[in-house]
Scaffold this active site. Sequence first.
Site, PDB file in Angstrom:
ATOM      1  N   GLY A 131       0.821  -1.208   0.000  1.00 10.16           N
ATOM      2  CA  GLY A 131       0.000   0.000   0.000  1.00 10.16           C
ATOM      3  C   GLY A 131       0.857   1.262   0.000  1.00 10.16           C
ATOM      4  N   SER A 165      -1.402  -4.044  -6.415  1.00  8.06           N
ATOM      5  CA  SER A 165      -1.402  -5.374  -7.042  1.00  8.06           C
ATOM      6  C   SER A 165      -1.961  -6.405  -6.075  1.00  8.06           C
ATOM      7  CB  SER A 165       0.021  -5.780  -7.432  1.00  8.06           C
ATOM      8  OG  SER A 165       0.594  -4.815  -8.262  1.00  8.06           O
ATOM      9  N   GLU A 248      13.074  -5.447  -3.370  1.00 12.05           N
ATOM     10  CA  GLU A 248      12.318  -5.815  -4.564  1.00 12.05           C
ATOM     11  C   GLU A 248      12.969  -5.355  -5.861  1.00 12.05           C
ATOM     12  OE1 GLU A 248       9.236  -3.102  -6.096  1.00 12.05           O
ATOM     13  OE2 GLU A 248       8.435  -3.188  -4.078  1.00 12.05           O
TER      14      GLU A 248
END
Length: 379
Positions: A131, A165, A248
């Site tokens: 978020g 997502s 990531e």
Amino acid sequence: MQIFPIRPFNPPGDIPALRQQVRDLVAQHESHWQLESRANCWFSFDEAFSKALGKAGLLAMNWPKEYGGHERTMLERYVVLEELLALGAPAGLHWIADRQTGPLLIRYGTEAQKQKYLPGMARGEIYACIGLSEPNAGSDLASVRTSARKTPEGWRVNGQKVWTSGAHRSHAALTLVRTEEGSERHAGLSQLMIDLDTPGITIRPIVDMTGSHHFNEIFFEDALIPLDALVGTEGNGWKQVVAELALERSGPERYLSSHALLVALIDAVGPEPAPDIAQLIGRLTAELWTLRQMSMSTAAKLDAGEDPVVEAAIVKDLGNAYEQALPRLVQAAVDADLADRTDLSRLLVWLLVQSPSYSLRGGTPEVLRGIIAKGLGLR
Ligand SMILES: Cc1cc2nc3c(=O)[nH]c(=O)nc-3n(C[C@H](O)[C@H](O)[C@H](O)COP(=O)(O)OP(=O)(O)OC[C@H]3O[C@@H](n4cnc5c(N)ncnc54)[C@H](O)[C@@H]3O)c2cc1C
């Protein structure tokens, strides 16, 4: 001059056996997977497969055993990810929890948060989403406006997230919120681990141009979130998010999103391709090999406790450029009728539409190049 020293990638243990374990598991599940889902597969969902990975000990691989992990190395985890992505296995449900939310909770979470979420994540049963982005906060994430006001009953959360997502398939969202009223930019931000079934939260789908439902908007309207949902320190959200994003950037998902198409091309042209196709396959394979060396070296640095921020940004930027160029290069080289239903043309159509998004998720090229320039002392 700054250089990119390649660090050897030496996972311990029997790596061929680990690769075979992943291949065997995929073989047991793959019969019903759609061809298109094999491309960009870390955005495809298969709950039974996520749970099977958890049962086989192939999730939470480097987490502590007390939280359901397996205390293996990050490099063994890299091997498993690489196999899953190269085989086009649907990894979307557990992906975020395994890659970043779980590790963030291990680093910053309370004992109660770890007990609540980590074992289920390790079993492939609890899924999380990210978020961060808002309508006016994308690259400029420090513009986040979603607010959380502390009251005796809990945090009152108001605002909106976007492009989230998998929120519609997730149990919780690690959410960046502004906890200090009147604060600006990097100050006054915190992270809350928000259960998505809380009253006052609405998740609305955003269906993309392929007809897929992957993205969502999340609306918070006076949602009351327990005080103990705060992850880490109040006001330390920016620092924590930067650490989250570092997890990531440089993995194999940054250069393998179009890999299924390369495999389909090699299958379609057979053992004696025309010279120009052979040249294209050679070029793509050489680029892939180079990116893989860079990505594995970055993983080895992370594993050694280093902080390869610049290397990770370089891998993501070059990797995204490669996986975006691949469909266009194949389209230019192969006389594929996009209306026919061969594996090659189906994957090509799918990836021509999907691939423009690769360089947006996780940081755009301009943002990454800013990080690289800063790391090299150029700005
Ligand atoms: C497939 C996909 C999945 C995503 N999943 C998630 C998710 O799960 N959770 C989540 O929170 N977000 C998610 N996002 C959102 C993603 O993080 C944002 O799209 C991204 O941060 C860019 O923000 P933006 O779309 O608002 O574009 P903007 O920030 O408005 O950027 C528009 C353009 O301006 C350029 N630009 C912006 N600032 C600068 C600058 N300072 N210098 C030079 N150029 C600049 C950008 O490079 C870009 O080309 C996802 C996005 C995609 C495409």
